[in-house]
Design a protein around this motif. Structure first.
Motif, mmCIF file in Angstrom:
data_model
loop_
_atom_site.group_PDB
_atom_site.id
_atom_site.type_symbol
_atom_site.label_atom_id
_atom_site.label_comp_id
_atom_site.label_asym_id
_atom_site.label_seq_id
_atom_site.Cartn_x
_atom_site.Cartn_y
_atom_site.Cartn_z
ATOM 1 N N UNK A 1 1.018 -1.162 0.067
ATOM 2 C CA UNK A 1 -0.138 0.398 -0.320
ATOM 3 C C UNK A 1 0.859 1.264 -0.244
ATOM 4 N N UNK A 2 2.069 1.314 0.699
ATOM 5 C CA UNK A 2 2.586 2.476 1.388
ATOM 6 C C UNK A 2 3.355 2.309 -0.336
ATOM 7 N N UNK A 3 4.099 2.070 -0.465
ATOM 8 C CA UNK A 3 5.493 2.234 -1.918
ATOM 9 C C UNK A 3 4.632 2.476 -3.106
ATOM 10 N N UNK A 4 3.708 2.176 -3.303
ATOM 11 C CA UNK A 4 3.347 2.906 -4.705
ATOM 12 C C UNK A 4 2.695 4.585 -4.000
ATOM 13 N N UNK A 5 2.720 4.895 -3.110
ATOM 14 C CA UNK A 5 2.053 5.948 -2.874
ATOM 15 C C UNK A 5 2.877 6.881 -2.183
ATOM 16 N N UNK A 6 4.389 6.462 -1.482
ATOM 17 C CA UNK A 6 5.349 7.591 -1.432
ATOM 18 C C UNK A 6 5.895 7.377 -2.878
ATOM 19 N N UNK A 7 5.661 5.974 -4.060
ATOM 20 C CA UNK A 7 6.368 6.537 -5.545
ATOM 21 C C UNK A 7 5.925 7.836 -6.329
ATOM 22 N N UNK A 8 4.654 7.475 -6.087
ATOM 23 C CA UNK A 8 3.462 8.833 -6.555
ATOM 24 C C UNK A 8 4.297 9.686 -6.338
ATOM 25 N N UNK A 9 4.377 10.058 -4.610
ATOM 26 C CA UNK A 9 4.600 11.507 -4.312
ATOM 27 C C UNK A 9 6.007 12.114 -4.579
ATOM 28 N N UNK A 10 7.172 10.715 -4.513
ATOM 29 C CA UNK A 10 8.510 11.560 -5.075
ATOM 30 C C UNK A 10 8.093 11.348 -6.366
ATOM 31 N N UNK A 11 7.551 11.054 -7.383
ATOM 32 C CA UNK A 11 7.382 11.148 -9.229
ATOM 33 C C UNK A 11 6.831 12.778 -8.835
ATOM 34 N N UNK A 12 6.164 13.120 -8.057
ATOM 35 C CA UNK A 12 5.154 13.985 -8.475
ATOM 36 C C UNK A 12 5.875 15.568 -8.361
#
Length: 117
Positions: A13-24
């Protein structure tokens, strides 16, 4: 084993959220860098165009002088300068006639006008 206690589920759950934030954050930074480069390039082009327009226009501050050929190429002569006397001191100045009325203003009078009701 219960599926809510699985540590792998939290990881999923948290890896996609953190990676999306970093990518943004990375995309926003790149957009700002590209925008700054484009503005600098446009500013440079505007300055070059303004310099070219200014070079084409004659100067506004040209003062025409009617001097003879000898006076143009010779050294300046300071003996031909006219000297004027110094202006009077402020305490010696008089008021201008247009600022002081010749006759006094009319006397004050009261008048009552009916109210418009």
């Amino acid at each position: 084993m219960d599926s809510s206690d699985d540590p792998l589920l939290v990881f999923k759950i948290f890896v996609p959220i953190v990676s999306f934030g970093f990518l943004s954050i990375c995309c926003a930074g790149l957009c700002k860098i590209f925008q700054r480069v484009r503005e600098e390039r446009e500013g440079r082009e505007e300055r070059v165009q303004a310099a070219a327009r200014a070079a084409d226009r004659p100067s506004v501050y040209v003062i025409p002088l009617s001097l003879s050929e000898d006076e143009r190429h010779g050294p300046p002569r300071y003996s031909t300068v006219q000297f004027y006397e110094a202006p009077p001191a402020y305490h010696e100045l008089n008021l201008k006639p247009e600022t002081c009325p010749v006759e006094p203003p009319p006397a004050y009078s009261e008048s009552a006008s009916p109210s418009h009701s």
